[in-house]
Every structure is written in C-alpha cells, then in structure tokens.
Write a protein that holds these residues in place. Sequence first.
Motif, mmCIF file in Angstrom:
data_model
loop_
_atom_site.group_PDB
_atom_site.id
_atom_site.type_symbol
_atom_site.label_atom_id
_atom_site.label_comp_id
_atom_site.label_asym_id
_atom_site.label_seq_id
_atom_site.Cartn_x
_atom_site.Cartn_y
_atom_site.Cartn_z
ATOM 1 N N LEU A 103 0.824 -1.207 0.000
ATOM 2 C CA LEU A 103 0.000 0.000 0.000
ATOM 3 C C LEU A 103 0.861 1.260 0.000
ATOM 4 O O LEU A 103 0.357 2.362 -0.195
ATOM 5 C CB LEU A 103 -0.932 0.008 1.212
ATOM 6 C CG LEU A 103 -2.006 -1.097 1.222
ATOM 7 C CD1 LEU A 103 -2.815 -1.031 2.515
ATOM 8 C CD2 LEU A 103 -2.935 -0.957 0.022
ATOM 9 N N GLU A 104 2.173 1.107 0.229
ATOM 10 C CA GLU A 104 3.094 2.241 0.123
ATOM 11 C C GLU A 104 3.582 2.454 -1.307
ATOM 12 O O GLU A 104 4.313 3.408 -1.585
ATOM 13 C CB GLU A 104 4.309 2.019 1.030
ATOM 14 C CG GLU A 104 4.012 2.048 2.502
ATOM 15 C CD GLU A 104 5.280 1.969 3.336
ATOM 16 O OE1 GLU A 104 6.305 2.534 2.899
ATOM 17 O OE2 GLU A 104 5.252 1.342 4.402
ATOM 18 N N SER A 105 3.205 1.582 -2.217
ATOM 19 C CA SER A 105 3.681 1.679 -3.596
ATOM 20 C C SER A 105 3.286 3.016 -4.218
ATOM 21 O O SER A 105 2.201 3.539 -3.957
ATOM 22 C CB SER A 105 3.081 0.537 -4.426
ATOM 23 O OG SER A 105 3.336 0.727 -5.797
ATOM 24 N N PRO A 106 4.152 3.572 -5.069
ATOM 25 C CA PRO A 106 3.776 4.789 -5.803
ATOM 26 C C PRO A 106 2.768 4.511 -6.920
ATOM 27 O O PRO A 106 2.296 5.443 -7.563
ATOM 28 C CB PRO A 106 5.110 5.272 -6.377
ATOM 29 C CG PRO A 106 5.928 4.029 -6.516
ATOM 30 C CD PRO A 106 5.538 3.145 -5.355
ATOM 31 N N ASN A 107 2.446 3.229 -7.146
ATOM 32 C CA ASN A 107 1.581 2.847 -8.250
ATOM 33 C C ASN A 107 0.147 2.623 -7.774
ATOM 34 O O ASN A 107 -0.109 1.821 -6.871
ATOM 35 C CB ASN A 107 2.123 1.569 -8.895
ATOM 36 C CG ASN A 107 1.268 1.103 -10.052
ATOM 37 O OD1 ASN A 107 0.465 0.186 -9.906
ATOM 38 N ND2 ASN A 107 1.425 1.734 -11.200
ATOM 39 N N GLY A 108 -0.809 3.311 -8.393
ATOM 40 C CA GLY A 108 -2.198 3.220 -7.977
ATOM 41 C C GLY A 108 -2.797 1.847 -8.154
ATOM 42 O O GLY A 108 -3.551 1.372 -7.295
ATOM 43 N N TRP A 109 -2.485 1.170 -9.289
ATOM 44 C CA TRP A 109 -3.031 -0.174 -9.494
ATOM 45 C C TRP A 109 -2.534 -1.129 -8.421
ATOM 46 O O TRP A 109 -3.297 -1.957 -7.894
ATOM 47 C CB TRP A 109 -2.646 -0.702 -10.877
ATOM 48 C CG TRP A 109 -3.130 -2.100 -11.097
ATOM 49 C CD1 TRP A 109 -4.318 -2.494 -11.625
ATOM 50 C CD2 TRP A 109 -2.426 -3.303 -10.736
ATOM 51 N NE1 TRP A 109 -4.413 -3.868 -11.628
ATOM 52 C CE2 TRP A 109 -3.273 -4.393 -11.085
ATOM 53 C CE3 TRP A 109 -1.190 -3.583 -10.164
ATOM 54 C CZ2 TRP A 109 -2.910 -5.725 -10.873
ATOM 55 C CZ3 TRP A 109 -0.826 -4.912 -9.949
ATOM 56 C CH2 TRP A 109 -1.676 -5.959 -10.305
ATOM 57 N N THR A 110 -1.267 -1.026 -8.064
ATOM 58 C CA THR A 110 -0.699 -1.902 -7.043
ATOM 59 C C THR A 110 -1.406 -1.691 -5.714
ATOM 60 O O THR A 110 -1.756 -2.660 -5.013
ATOM 61 C CB THR A 110 0.808 -1.657 -6.902
ATOM 62 O OG1 THR A 110 1.446 -1.942 -8.153
ATOM 63 C CG2 THR A 110 1.411 -2.527 -5.813
ATOM 64 N N ARG A 111 -1.619 -0.440 -5.330
ATOM 65 C CA ARG A 111 -2.305 -0.169 -4.060
ATOM 66 C C ARG A 111 -3.739 -0.703 -4.090
ATOM 67 O O ARG A 111 -4.210 -1.313 -3.130
ATOM 68 C CB ARG A 111 -2.295 1.333 -3.765
ATOM 69 C CG ARG A 111 -0.899 1.911 -3.524
ATOM 70 C CD ARG A 111 -0.976 3.291 -2.889
ATOM 71 N NE ARG A 111 -1.796 4.207 -3.677
ATOM 72 C CZ ARG A 111 -1.355 4.959 -4.672
ATOM 73 N NH1 ARG A 111 -0.065 4.879 -5.036
ATOM 74 N NH2 ARG A 111 -2.161 5.779 -5.326
#
Length: 865
Positions: free
Chosen positions: A547-555
């Motif tokens: 959830l800390e990822s800079p990527n929206g799809w990943t979060r």
Amino acid sequence: MKRPPLLLLVTLLVSGGFRPLPGQESASRPHPEVPLPPGVVLKDAQGRDAGVRFVDLNGDGFEDLIFSNEQAYGVYLYNDVERKNLGWTLGWPHVIRSGKAGDADALPFTTRSDVEFKEGALWAGGQRTLTYAELCRPPAPPARSPEDSRRALRVRPGFIAELVAAEPLVQDPVFIDWDASGRLWVVEMADYPFHEHDGVTHAGRVKVLTDTDGDGVYDRATLFLDGLTYPTGLACWKDGVFIASVPEVFFAADSDGDGRADVHRPVLQGFKLGNPQHLVNGFAWGLDGWLYGGNGDSGGMVTDLSTGKEHDLSGRDFRFHPGTGEFQLQAGRAQYGRWRDDSGNWFANNNSNLGWHYFLEDRYLARNPQLAVRSVKQDLNKGGTHLFPVSRPVRRLNQPDSVNTLTSGCSPMPYRDTLFGPEFAHSLFICEPANNLVHREVLEPDGASFTSHRAADEATSEFLASEDNWSRFTQARTGPDGCLYVVDFYRLILEHPEWIPQQMLGTLDLRAGSERGRIYRIRPVATKPRPVLALATLDDEALFHQLESPNGWTRDTAQRLLIERQAKVRRDSLTGSPAARIQQLWTLHTLGTLKTMLLLDVLQDENATLREQAVRVAESRLGETPVLAKVLDLAKDPDLRVRVQVAFSLGEGRGDLTGEALGGLGRRDADTPAMLIALLSSAPHHADAPRWQARLKEIQGSAPTTPALKIITNTNPDRDKVVRAYTGVTKLPGEAARGHALYTAVCSACHRLKNEGNEIGPDLATVASKPDEQRIEAILDPSRAVEQRYLALTATLKDGRQLVGMVAEETANSITLKIGAATEVLLRSDIARMETGSKSLMPDGLENLLNPQQLSDVLAWIRAK
C-alpha cells in the motif's frame, strides 16, 4: 427515375440554354430552395461546362451528383430525409469524396466527351473505370500492420510507444485490467456495431493475456468467455471477474482450471440495451472497497439480486459491494468511464465534454429530501474542445464539418504513478477515438472542485496522436509498471449505423478491422518500467506494505486482496506518500482494524487531503468523544475542502456542539455553494438554515417559479414561409463586429461560442463551418430536427404549475431543468408528473428580433475565427 423533391426539371438556365450533358443517364436542374453543394457550379467563370452530372449511383431512385474538372472533383449522394442534428439536409449533404484535381482520389474529368455513366459504372475512354458501388464508398486509407501502426504514433517528446499485444492475440479491445498474478484481462466488443444483423450473430469476448517469457510483450491468449452482448468492462475479484455485459453485471469464474469460465452468477440485472456506445460500463475500485460503474446514458430498471430490490437507474451512475452485491445509485451520469484519482476524486465525461469532477455525493443530499441542487459536478476545461490530430482528415459520415473537435471523448483517466515525473502528478488522460488521439488535461484545485487546462508544452499538440485513421483509442490507464497502457479498438468505421446515412450503408464494410486490435505501452524514454510483483503470492503483511507503492493499481490490488482475505492487519501509524497513507487509512477502516488513536493522529496530519479523507472515515465514529472533538476542531481548518467535508460529515452526528460548529462554518463560508449545500444536508432545521437556503438560491441563480412557456411546436405553417423569406441572407455581406453584439443580445443566453454565453443548446463552434442555408433554417425553424438531449421535458408540479426545460442533472432529491438562460431545481416530492416532448427548447419567432441583414451579421460572427 424519381426526381428529388423540390427539384424542377428545366431546359433553360438563367444564363442561357441548358441541354442534357454528354454521358448523363439523366439530368435535372436544382430548384433554388435546394441549392447545389457549396462550391459546386454548373458552369465555371468562363461559362464552360463544369462537369456536373446527375446520376442515381445508389439505386434509391434519386439522382446523385458527381463532377470532376481541372480544378476539383466531388461525389455527393442525394438525401431526401432531413436529420439536421446529424448535418443531413435536403439535397446533397453526403459527401463521398471531394478534393482538388490530380490528388489521389480524383476522378476522370467528367467534362470530357468520352466519359459516360452506363451499365452501373463510370466509363472513360471506353474503359470501365469505377462502379457505382465504388463511387458510393468513401475513399479510405488501408489498414496498417501492428508495427506500421506503432510507427504512425506521435508521442509527446521524451516518451516512447511500445506494442505489447496485437492480433491474433487480441481483437476489438475496449477495456483492460490486470489480475493479482500480472495477467492482462481484455474485454473485446467483437459484436460492434451489431450483435445480430441480417441473420448473422457476432458476440463479445473476454480474454486473458500472458507474457510467458518476461520480455514485456504478451505472447499467449486464453479465451476466458465468449457469447457476450456488448461487454464494456470487468473487475477482478477472488477467483474470477465481474463483467458488465448488457443487460446484466455478473460474476464469472473458472472452477476446473482449464482457463475458461464455467461459473456465471448474475449480480445486477435490468440495464437497458441501447446503442452500443451508450451502455452500462465499468468498473473502478473506490477507496471504500466498492466497485463503481457508469450509466452509459441508456439507464434501466436495475434489480439488485442480493435483495430483489429494483432501482431506477435513470440519469445516475451506481456502485455495488463485491462481497454482498448491495447496489446503490450515485450522483451523476458517465457515458463511458467513471474513474478515481489517488485522493478519492471521481471524474467522468461524455463525447462532447472533456470531463467533469463530481464534488457532491447522493448519500449526503438524500439526508434532506427538501434539498435541491443545480448540479453535482463541475466541468473542467470548458474551452478545451479543439484538438490537434495528426491523421489524414477524413470527412465524417455525420456532422461532417466537426473536424479537429472533441466528438468522441471517453475514459477520463487520472494518471496514478510517479514514473512520468512530477509534472504528471495531476494529469487526466482522455481518449478521442474519432480523432485518433489521447488528450491530456492538467488539473488545478478550484474551491471544492477542479478546473483544468492543457499542459503548456502541449498547447498545439496532443500527448499521443496517430497518423493511422484506423487507430481508435478507447482507454488509457496506468499499468502496474507505471506506464500508460493504451487500448486501440482499431476499426475503419467508428460511427454507429444509426448515425450513418442509409444511402451509404450498403456500400460500407461496417466491421472492417474486426479481426484486428492493438495495445500499446507508453513510457519515458529514459526510464524503465517498474518491476511488477505477483501480489497474489504475498502474505497479509507484505500486501499491506504494498500500500506504500507509488503505483495506484498496485495499491488498489493490494487493498482488494486484503479485503478478500478479511485480513486482520493493524497499524499504529501510516507511512509513505499522502496517496499511500490515504489508501492505508481506508484499508484499515474497511477491514475494521483502524485504531481510534491512529485516526486521531490522521485527523491532525499536515496533508490537507489526508485530513479530508480522515473526516470521511470518522463519520461512523462521531459517537466517540475524542473523535468528535477532533472533527469539530477541523471546522476551523485553513483548507476549504476539509471544512466542506466537516460540514457534510457532521450530519452523521448530533448535539449542540455540532450545531455550533455548523453555524460557524456558515458564517465563514457563506458564499461557497458547496458549503451551503453541506450545511443544508447536515442541519436542515438549524436556526440559520433559512438564511443558508436563501443564499444558495441566490448564488445558483434559480429561475423564478412562474409558469413556463408552452411547449414549442413545429406545426406552424408559417415557419417554412419565414425560412424562404430569408433565402437572400446568404448574399448579404455580414459584419462580424455587429454580429457579435447581436449574438450577445439574442443568442448567448442559450448558446456558447468563443467562450461566451451559456451552453443550454449546442455550442455554436460545432456549426461554425456548416453552410449558411442550414444555419438559417436551424435558427428560424428550430424544431424541424432536434437532438434528443435538447428535447423539452414538461414537469407538472403538485400545485398545478407546469415547467418546461431540458434535464441537466438528477439526484436522489431533485431534477435540475435548464429553462432559457436560467436554471430551475425541482424537488421530486413536488413533481406530480414528467413528460418528455419531441420539440426543441429553442423558440420560434427569431425573425422578429433579427432582420435579414442582422442575421447575416450574426452568421458572420459565428464564422469568424
């Protein structure tokens, strides 16, 4: 052979004798009321034959027009049924081909004595040159191979386009998404434009693409499901996917591991089957863990199969809970694509509007049945409909003069990563398939909402544009690697047959390109795509870390997996960027593991957007004294959006302190419509409510509650006489400066032009290049043809009054009507009956305000650059 209506067969021209010309199967002289197409003349300036021939090319019994001489050429099909909203006038409006002599599509000179029309073909020099069927078919550039089409892409400097999938792996793609294993799911609307036609059935599909060797290019496709009716979108959930395929939304899964769906569980039913460009569509994940979908403009009576309850979709979007199937209506109506940014803001658009932001929610408005609002959305770049395609100009089959103009806007998608750099942090990508491009808008905060503008270095260009006329981009979304993935439907003909002249339909291959389709990856030249993790293999703690990822799809995917597992993760603090902390906050809240102390900390966060989202989350905890105290403190927050959210959220609480805080907000933000709406939603019985209501009505400029004008009709026999009386206007020299003043006085109340006026009727920029004869008729006989969205609705109120206007918005409580230059907001509880008419809102009688010279001046201003 039938003569076109209103045509007179004559043997004499005003300038001299007229005889049938060589090679004509028939000839006729147009009646003055049905003029030749603009620029077409029977004789040139020297009085010589200009080569105009009248021949029934399509066998409909009416004479079509064809000419070719040393200056120009053209083929025009005759039209005997007017549809002015599509640019189809009586005469020869259907231009099959036109251009200058000698270009690639030019015809043999029809001025030659050896050119004939016989035996269903054009003959030149004794040779059969073109058949009538070929003459009726617009010239079109050929399809290109996937690699040639990629080379035809013109991307913003500093970026590169890479082909990641193409036929035969994928055909007719309109929507993509990735599962937690990194596989690409593709929705293929293979049944466009007809699911069933002339006894032949085509069906939509869902495929799963896999990159087996890890080179970034998909090399294997599995057909997951076929036999679908106009599928428009999907979303992964647990071991399957939700799919939107009219008339239902259903869950499909593969239970035996063969890659094909064998589970079909309906979730929602009753979405209306209409034009395939206007159907239910989805899906996008909300921060709250619900799936959101778009109306598509077709509506329907939707049954939530989890409860059996029926909902009238009408003019609103929707959401449903993936676990329970619970269905709820949402304010606003998206045509194709309702999408969220990292901060929880929702955006949508329609074909002629770049986009808007939804700044009000139906659930808040519904708390006060007496609260009526004019609009739940704010348009973004209102003057941004001019586009810069790089493809060869191809004349459209309807509204042929709408060139370089937004006419098929769809999928307004926020960019959700940092890979492109900080200047893309607030970018919205809008697909425009008719113009073969992807447009970019830059968002700017504007009170409780947003405005937008072009990027400074894209002032006269587009982020992505193709020279290939077949490239039809339908979606551009952020992938798991931070790149922008662009879906290319790849078809020759995009228009639906209902908007194509019947005279052309028999000659067109409406499915040309149906065996093709491409998907591109756009990335910075100097930056590699992010590595993509197989999220499905991670445990709960590792997922929460994502959830800390800079990527929206990943979060989004990490949050989805945690919700599916009902994970019991807990945290004492949030970490990472504001976007990451917002998603962590909502994930903990949705899982039911958010600690009160952590919520209290977030309510004091230095980031205003995080404080705003924390207030929303706190609504269910206002019974906890410490939480209520922190929210009340935020009534004095320096950020307007935080204060507006406090006003909405306090409506979930009770007590004197809440009333005092709302009163203070009303005094501080008395001139902010969003705040007044929030206050009236939360405290309709507050002592200050009458003052808030009066101020809101003043700001919104509601129309006076007086009886409306009668419904406009087109039964007045004098309308045609008036139009004929003004035929000389085209010969009068118009002065744009005088026309500007007249436009402001007479037209701007209902029409917008050059960023002036009100857009109640069509924006006049879309008709600026149309023939003056057509504009004159539209002004003086406005109800001869009316586009559906401009039809008049009559609302009969319980007190007996009748109001006539155009529906602009719908909420749980109210209907917003545009009435002339004003807006009237009607409570549903006050309406006894609603009826939609068939006439234009534009009144008859403008000849009483504009004499011929004045009308010529107005036309000059409309044409002026």
